[in-house]
Design a protein around this motif. Structure first.
Motif, PDB file in Angstrom:
ATOM      1  N   PRO A  17     -23.467 -14.354  -2.711  1.00 40.00           N
ATOM      2  CA  PRO A  17     -23.656 -12.916  -2.501  1.00 40.00           C
ATOM      3  C   PRO A  17     -24.070 -12.239  -3.810  1.00 40.00           C
ATOM      4  N   LYS A  18     -24.801 -11.142  -3.693  1.00 44.36           N
ATOM      5  CA  LYS A  18     -25.250 -10.400  -4.882  1.00 44.36           C
ATOM      6  C   LYS A  18     -24.084  -9.981  -5.772  1.00 44.36           C
ATOM      7  N   THR A  19     -22.933  -9.732  -5.166  1.00 44.19           N
ATOM      8  CA  THR A  19     -21.769  -9.268  -5.925  1.00 44.19           C
ATOM      9  C   THR A  19     -21.209 -10.345  -6.842  1.00 44.19           C
ATOM     10  N   ARG A  20     -21.606 -11.615  -6.633  1.00 41.01           N
ATOM     11  CA  ARG A  20     -21.112 -12.707  -7.484  1.00 41.01           C
ATOM     12  C   ARG A  20     -22.003 -12.956  -8.692  1.00 41.01           C
ATOM     13  N   LEU A  21     -23.080 -12.191  -8.836  1.00 39.85           N
ATOM     14  CA  LEU A  21     -23.954 -12.340  -9.995  1.00 39.85           C
ATOM     15  C   LEU A  21     -23.778 -11.134 -10.918  1.00 39.85           C
ATOM     16  N   ARG A  22     -23.577 -11.412 -12.200  1.00 38.25           N
ATOM     17  CA  ARG A  22     -23.478 -10.321 -13.178  1.00 38.25           C
ATOM     18  C   ARG A  22     -24.456 -10.577 -14.301  1.00 38.25           C
ATOM     19  N   LEU A  23     -25.208  -9.546 -14.657  1.00 39.45           N
ATOM     20  CA  LEU A  23     -26.137  -9.623 -15.779  1.00 39.45           C
ATOM     21  C   LEU A  23     -25.332  -9.502 -17.067  1.00 39.45           C
ATOM     22  N   VAL A  24     -25.362 -10.539 -17.895  1.00 43.51           N
ATOM     23  CA  VAL A  24     -24.567 -10.507 -19.130  1.00 43.51           C
ATOM     24  C   VAL A  24     -25.420 -10.254 -20.370  1.00 43.51           C
ATOM     25  N   ARG A  25     -26.707 -10.593 -20.321  1.00 40.22           N
ATOM     26  CA  ARG A  25     -27.608 -10.316 -21.442  1.00 40.22           C
ATOM     27  C   ARG A  25     -28.991  -9.990 -20.919  1.00 40.22           C
TER      28      ARG A  25
END
Length: 85
Positions: free
Chosen positions: A64-72
């Protein structure tokens, strides 16, 4: 054009480095020699391109999109996402 199967990247804690090409002719995720490339048709204004990248990447990885986080790379073409639990 079919997107590659990136389900092997779906494990929590996996970092996914990629290069984004905004304003492309079509949305696509490609595995190339230099790494992962994501092409989006949206413009890089107000986070629209980042949102499109998350949507495409989530579909390719199978999370799901909610499991991806942009870190850099919020404003860069080179981005790193992390898969959350």
């Amino acid at each position: 054009m079919t997107n590659p199967d990136l389900s092997h990247l779906s494990a929590p804690g996996t970092e996914i480095a990629l290069r984004v090409t905004p304003k492309a002719s079509r949305n696509a995720v490609k595995q190339e020699k230099g790494g992962l490339r994501v092409y989006v048709t949206t413009v890089p204004e107000g986070g629209k391109a980042n949102a499109a990248v998350v949507k495409l990447l989530a579909k390719a990885v199978g999370v799901p999109k909610t499991r991806l986080r942009l870190v850099r790379g919020q404003t860069s073409r080179d981005k790193v996402f992390i898969v959350l639990d």
